[in-house]
Design a protein around this motif. Structure first.
Motif, PDB file in Angstrom:
ATOM      1  N   VAL C 270       0.839  -1.210   0.000  1.00 23.65           N
ATOM      2  CA  VAL C 270       0.000   0.000   0.000  1.00 23.65           C
ATOM      3  C   VAL C 270       0.868   1.252   0.000  1.00 23.65           C
ATOM      4  O   VAL C 270       0.658   2.178  -0.800  1.00 23.65           O
ATOM      5  CB  VAL C 270      -0.947   0.004   1.214  1.00 23.65           C
ATOM      6  CG1 VAL C 270      -1.633   1.355   1.358  1.00 23.65           C
ATOM      7  CG2 VAL C 270      -1.976  -1.108   1.100  1.00 23.65           C
ATOM      8  N   THR C 273       2.581   2.137  -3.086  1.00 25.30           N
ATOM      9  CA  THR C 273       1.676   2.708  -4.086  1.00 25.30           C
ATOM     10  C   THR C 273       1.419   4.191  -3.807  1.00 25.30           C
ATOM     11  O   THR C 273       1.489   5.031  -4.711  1.00 25.30           O
ATOM     12  CB  THR C 273       0.333   1.942  -4.063  1.00 25.30           C
ATOM     13  OG1 THR C 273       0.579   0.587  -4.392  1.00 25.30           O
ATOM     14  CG2 THR C 273      -0.658   2.550  -5.033  1.00 25.30           C
ATOM     15  N   LEU C 274       1.111   4.495  -2.559  1.00 24.02           N
ATOM     16  CA  LEU C 274       0.667   5.854  -2.253  1.00 24.02           C
ATOM     17  C   LEU C 274       1.807   6.870  -2.276  1.00 24.02           C
ATOM     18  O   LEU C 274       1.602   8.021  -2.688  1.00 24.02           O
ATOM     19  CB  LEU C 274      -0.044   5.879  -0.896  1.00 24.02           C
ATOM     20  CG  LEU C 274      -1.383   5.125  -0.876  1.00 24.02           C
ATOM     21  CD1 LEU C 274      -1.967   5.130   0.540  1.00 24.02           C
ATOM     22  CD2 LEU C 274      -2.386   5.742  -1.845  1.00 24.02           C
ATOM     23  N   PRO C 276       4.672   7.030  -4.192  1.00 25.80           N
ATOM     24  CA  PRO C 276       4.979   7.541  -5.532  1.00 25.80           C
ATOM     25  C   PRO C 276       3.819   8.282  -6.170  1.00 25.80           C
ATOM     26  O   PRO C 276       4.025   9.204  -6.966  1.00 25.80           O
ATOM     27  CB  PRO C 276       5.339   6.279  -6.323  1.00 25.80           C
ATOM     28  CG  PRO C 276       4.712   5.155  -5.580  1.00 25.80           C
ATOM     29  CD  PRO C 276       4.772   5.560  -4.136  1.00 25.80           C
ATOM     30  N   ALA C 277       2.588   7.882  -5.838  1.00 28.53           N
ATOM     31  CA  ALA C 277       1.433   8.608  -6.381  1.00 28.53           C
ATOM     32  C   ALA C 277       1.459  10.057  -5.904  1.00 28.53           C
ATOM     33  O   ALA C 277       1.308  10.998  -6.692  1.00 28.53           O
ATOM     34  CB  ALA C 277       0.137   7.913  -5.959  1.00 28.53           C
ATOM     35  N   TYR C 324       1.805   4.361   8.297  1.00 30.52           N
ATOM     36  CA  TYR C 324       0.437   4.198   7.809  1.00 30.52           C
ATOM     37  C   TYR C 324       0.284   4.828   6.418  1.00 30.52           C
ATOM     38  O   TYR C 324       1.086   5.690   6.027  1.00 30.52           O
ATOM     39  CB  TYR C 324      -0.536   4.843   8.795  1.00 30.52           C
ATOM     40  CG  TYR C 324      -0.842   3.936   9.962  1.00 30.52           C
ATOM     41  CD1 TYR C 324      -1.614   2.791   9.789  1.00 30.52           C
ATOM     42  CD2 TYR C 324      -0.339   4.208  11.227  1.00 30.52           C
ATOM     43  CE1 TYR C 324      -1.892   1.937  10.851  1.00 30.52           C
ATOM     44  CE2 TYR C 324      -0.615   3.358  12.300  1.00 30.52           C
ATOM     45  CZ  TYR C 324      -1.394   2.220  12.099  1.00 30.52           C
ATOM     46  OH  TYR C 324      -1.655   1.376  13.140  1.00 30.52           O
ATOM     47  N   PRO C 325      -0.758   4.428   5.725  1.00 33.07           N
ATOM     48  CA  PRO C 325      -0.975   4.982   4.389  1.00 33.07           C
ATOM     49  C   PRO C 325      -0.964   6.513   4.344  1.00 33.07           C
ATOM     50  O   PRO C 325      -0.381   7.095   3.430  1.00 33.07           O
ATOM     51  CB  PRO C 325      -2.340   4.403   4.000  1.00 33.07           C
ATOM     52  CG  PRO C 325      -2.388   3.083   4.711  1.00 33.07           C
ATOM     53  CD  PRO C 325      -1.683   3.321   6.021  1.00 33.07           C
ATOM     54  N   TRP C 326      -1.591   7.159   5.317  1.00 33.35           N
ATOM     55  CA  TRP C 326      -1.602   8.633   5.283  1.00 33.35           C
ATOM     56  C   TRP C 326      -0.198   9.194   5.397  1.00 33.35           C
ATOM     57  O   TRP C 326       0.124  10.220   4.800  1.00 33.35           O
ATOM     58  CB  TRP C 326      -2.525   9.216   6.364  1.00 33.35           C
ATOM     59  CG  TRP C 326      -2.179   8.814   7.772  1.00 33.35           C
ATOM     60  CD1 TRP C 326      -2.754   7.814   8.500  1.00 33.35           C
ATOM     61  CD2 TRP C 326      -1.179   9.391   8.634  1.00 33.35           C
ATOM     62  NE1 TRP C 326      -2.169   7.716   9.739  1.00 33.35           N
ATOM     63  CE2 TRP C 326      -1.203   8.675   9.858  1.00 33.35           C
ATOM     64  CE3 TRP C 326      -0.269  10.433   8.486  1.00 33.35           C
ATOM     65  CZ2 TRP C 326      -0.358   8.971  10.931  1.00 33.35           C
ATOM     66  CZ3 TRP C 326       0.588  10.731   9.552  1.00 33.35           C
ATOM     67  CH2 TRP C 326       0.535  10.001  10.761  1.00 33.35           C
ATOM     68  N   LEU C 329       1.559   9.123   2.116  1.00 32.77           N
ATOM     69  CA  LEU C 329       1.200  10.261   1.270  1.00 32.77           C
ATOM     70  C   LEU C 329       2.027  11.493   1.638  1.00 32.77           C
ATOM     71  O   LEU C 329       2.467  12.252   0.767  1.00 32.77           O
ATOM     72  CB  LEU C 329      -0.297  10.564   1.394  1.00 32.77           C
ATOM     73  CG  LEU C 329      -1.227   9.544   0.732  1.00 32.77           C
ATOM     74  CD1 LEU C 329      -2.668   9.781   1.143  1.00 32.77           C
ATOM     75  CD2 LEU C 329      -1.107   9.613  -0.793  1.00 32.77           C
TER      76      LEU C 329
END
Lengths: 475, 475, 475
Positions: C270, C273-274, C276-277, C324-326, C329
């Protein structure tokens, strides 16, 4: 395959291992496309791409209808033991019956096995495209590709990879038509012979019969350089092929779970790394040294280095699970130099092979099959294949004490069989195409470039020109 | 999903299977980039690359914040049964709560499931880029990509892949808002509908509303050929997409271990091979025949063959786990010819679609959804989906005796729903962008090439020229 | 690594997980080749390709002979506990003994571990090629590549990834030479530090010492734009790298089965992914804003967006399993802008880095190592690494309540160690090459283009020209 842990979850894990390997092998097809496109002249880029796409498609059809059945369609007797004939399989045409019980269904899903084996068949087919590029007709190539996947290749595969094959390590009856004892078949783990020799020898026959490209050789015997139009795509193709080879070699253990299978898989991954590394360096150095002495200036040739690394991969493919890392370095190191030599021989023989398929796959496939006879280790053979059917250690490489030459003899016999079968089938096949006029495009079409004459125009519309006029000139 | 072997190690194995599939699906994005770059003119290469990179990035953001929640965020009741509404999910926004218990956490790690589903969302988004290439504005495209991943696509996904969706095979309450019995949802296994129809119909709407590129069509209704600038990169893209499709289709079984899951996965791998093989050959032949009769000379068109193979992949995607290999050949064979026809229709309708996204994804996505209604086999449906919630066999293809048309009706209803939802959302969306002036670059910018006007210059600095002056001329 | 389910089948599953990750990491080498080729001028395409192929080959040799032994060759005591010294390993040279019992053989096949670690070594090596491209000599580069894989890189790896390393999370004795308590090593999960800082700092040293390309900077301090010759191949490379990073990061959990390992693997997927996005979007926007204010026209730069996404990948690599995902980002969003700034700094410092390797790998590797000190979560650290050897929670990010700065201190100490070790080794190394005349090609050779002077001619024979004359002109 050593011991197999049977039962549902292990079959599931094995199936995914085999499928993910198959996907990598399929991706090698993309690598072949890129090296092929890179090595032809720009006005043949679409042409070669069509041939390679046809390989993927026609081989699937041929291997679905006939190829898999000839290669692996062995019957079993009432006890479930393989009872096929040593030459060819006889069931599973069009996959009929493959969703029922088969002799390999306790280890892996048979449909997954088909996909894996098809990906190998497509590879064997596509090796030829490079050797007859820039002049072969599309119609001839489509027929060839089907013929290869449906007949020529599967018979070799049956001989060495089917449990009934007469040269197979898995055979329970005596191998080599009674000559050798049980369990001493030829070791062609992932197919230096079954794939690369088959492709390479078929390529040699085709290249010889179709003749060189117009203008490639001069009357005085010298050759003109028909350089490929894109080294960058060539390098891309080399690296995709190396990547895909990690499916080709480690995947050929076929099952992952149980016994020492995953150990054998790991040995494959190591040797599949070291052999091309050694071969890349040895080919680069060999060419630099040769150019130094012939022209006074050493050339670090990316084409040679890329093909050299591929030669190392081809050569390690037979013994990848049964040779130690140091032996992989030796096998690869020799392969790199051998490629440089073999490429020179092709020119001398006026075999006009734009991709050097003969030198990479034919010569080094042969070297790979023979190398096993020297370097396959007793321990690693047991690791990868298990003991033979009588619980005895199998013959091993004659480099080691106790390696008595029995394995080398098997490798030589197997190599001769491949050469005989492939040339015996392919020479008449190419001659038939030639004399029916199907084989080669006309001289006018070839001079124009087959992309224009057959494929609707250039692969590079505008030739990169339309942007320049806008960015460099006035808008 | 059939039976699931639960417990730690199986979740671990399933997770790795799903993640490795997700990576392959993500790699399809690279394939899309390559076919897109290859199919535009050289002075738009950077432009289309930016759009496709934006798809990867903006879809991740949109699917993280909203998309996944709308698609799969169904609540469960006290017994752990799914109790979401049939239209849309309502939790897991920004992945909140996804590391806790969920209704799918017994089979696979939920975070891994997010990655897999995001990769699909990115695919759905990127289909559109090709249809509006060479003229869409970057700002418009970024908004579109987020909107697609966050809203349009997830609602379709929920309807067919969530356990609560009104058209879902996994639904325990009656499907289709009470019309059909339990367990007779639409079969859209890997998304001929949810991904390719969605992308293809959104592309059609966008292509129609943005209008053709300047100079593409003449006043008399004839079209000028705006050939793409690099067939080699196009072929690269096709082969990467085929490779990635082995994640897309076999991965959509979602779990590997237990029951007949790995059998279903293997069926997917076989049909994902045979359909594009048949489609590649049928499209190549169709085009050769058409050109033979219209121009007197048959053309073996690599662009058609590549797109034809992709059309076969699109068409098999709904039924990949539930049709037999022979049916995959039929579905693919038809897809290849259908693509050639559909591409001709686009031209006739003056839909200027540089990538043929409408013909490949829209038409063949629809064909794929419908084909299931004919060819899905009773045995393979049970193999892939298990029996329905009452332990009964589910409806199957009407080609087979006993296939009573219920499944075909479900497929038709589902296809109509996709068409309605996508066009109903996207037509207003594109019109809004158009009338706010955000949608299309100016005519001057377009004529100059968007790479120069928006992206800092040509993708090919020096236009390959700087090396020639050095190697061919005097230094 | 958290708990390990031992026993045959789990080792088999873990081995395949590690190997398939290794293959993806190897494929990143192909990505590096494509971005490198794309970013140099056309007459240096073969040159850079040779360097990168040498990286693959020479790193294999160096890591086989010495590197792996220095990195992971720790002895064990009679109880099987690791008893190596904190600085460097001392066995397994040339893989000797690696097929016997090792301290990691209960979780995974040691040969598979070698392949995985070699792929990382090759990555670390190849980062440098871009920074000295278009002027470095092949001989110098081959020596460098071996030196890096055999000595510089392995010592850093030992410090943080070996169980005996003085900064390692796996260390049972106190970390940081007695300063920190047990289990509070530096978190460099997949190597923002060990791989990217190492490569980036070595690149900075090399770039500085070799000096800029002829004509790159003017006497007045301004820079000339030496644009790369193929943005399409650059984009291909970026997407291959992103794809391969799913092996790099999730693979670094090293084992899959047991405990929360597969959960940690999923978190990696996850965040990989996030980050580099977010970074792709932030770099695109940053550059558009900067160009808007400096030139009055916003540029959507595909080169910046691609490198920005890579910067996000580099930055998330240390914390990929523990944030965490956040947070991913945030880390990625900052990385994208940081890259744009760092690239500007390189120009200001007259560091002529054709690939922006320093900005992507050096700066963002450092950011990635430090970011862990802020954002690593208590829960996810336990998830990925387990509790420490005394069963206590390990230090975590100071952004969270209770994160007391101990982890951040460890990260800073570790970053300083990398900078000191790499620069301390590489500056003398590059200077030695420089003063022996091995480092740089002559000015004449550079002006001519190294492809002509060293590599046998242009990568693009005919410069795409030969087809135009046939398709656009009269045949």
């Amino acid at each position: 395959i050593t011991d197999v842990s049977t039962g549902g979850p292990y079959i599931d894990t094995n199936t995914q291992y085999l499928l993910s390997s198959a996907y990598l092998v399929f991706f090698m097809h993309c690598g072949f496309a890129m090296i092929s496109i890179g090595c032809v002249r720009a006005r043949f880029a679409r042409h070669i791409a069509v041939l390679i796409l046809i390989d993927a498609c026609a081989s699937a059809l041929g291997f679905y209808l006939f190829g898999f059945a000839f290669a692996f369609g062995d019957k079993t007797d009432a006890d479930g033991n393989v009872a096929g004939n040593p030459f060819i399989g006889s069931q599973y045409f069009a996959l009929h019956g493959l969703d029922g019980p088969t002799y390999f269904a306790t280890a892996v899903r048979p449909y997954a096995f088909w996909v894996f084996e098809w990906a190998f068949a497509a590879t064997a087919c596509t090796i030829v495209s490079g050797a007859i590029a820039e002049r072969a007709r599309v119609e001839a190539y489509a027929i060839y590709s089907f013929f290869m996947a449906a007949w020529v290749y599967p018979v070799i595969v049956h001989s060495v990879w089917s449990s009934a094959g007469w040269a197979s390590m898995f055979r329970t009856a005596p191998n080599f038509l009674g000559y050798f004892a049980k369990g001493s078949g030829a070791i062609d783990f992932a197919g230096s012979g079954a794939v690369h020799m088959v492709g390479g020898y078929a390529a040699a026959a085709g290249c010889w019969i179709i003749g060189p490209r117009i203008g490639r050789f001069n009357a005085d015997g010298t050759a003109n350089d028909f350089a490929g139009h894109n080294s960058s795509l060539f390098v891309l193709g080399v690296m995709i092929l190396w990547f895909g080879w990690y499916g080709f070699n480690p995947g050929s253990q076929l099952v992952l779970v149980g016994g020492t299978n995953s150990f054998a898989v790991s040995v494959c991954a190591v040797t599949t790394t070291l052999a091309p590394a050694a071969a890349g360096l040895s080919s680069l150095l060999t060419k630099a040294i040769v150019t130094h002495f012939t022209t006074g200036k050493h050339v670090y040739d990316v084409g040679v280095m890329g093909n050299g690394a591929l030669a190392g991969l081809v050569a390690i493919t037979s013994g990848t699970s049964t040779v130690y890392p140091w032996a992989a370095l030796i096998i690869g190191g020799i392969a790199g130099s051998l490629y440089v030599f073999a490429s020179w021989v092709s020119i001398k023989l006026k075999l006009d092979d734009p991709l050097d398929a003969i030198a990479v796959h034919g010569w080094n496939g042969t070297w790979g099959v023979l190398a096993v006879g020297f370097f396959a280790s007793e321990t690693l053979i047991t690791n990868s294949y298990g003991l033979n059917q009588d619980g005895e250690v199998r013959p091993y490489g004659c480099f080691f004490p106790g390696g008595n030459g029995a394995l080398l003899a098997a490798q030589i016999a197997y190599a001769l069989w491949i050469a005989g079968w492939v040339l015996g089938n392919m020479i008449p096949f190419w001659l038939l195409l030639k004399y029916t006029g199907l084989l080669r495009a006309t001289a006018d079409e070839e001079a124009l470039g087959l992309d224009s004459s057959h494929h609707g125009g250039s692969a590079y519309a505008g030739g990169m020109e339309d942007d320049k006029s806008h960015t460099n000139g006035a808008a």
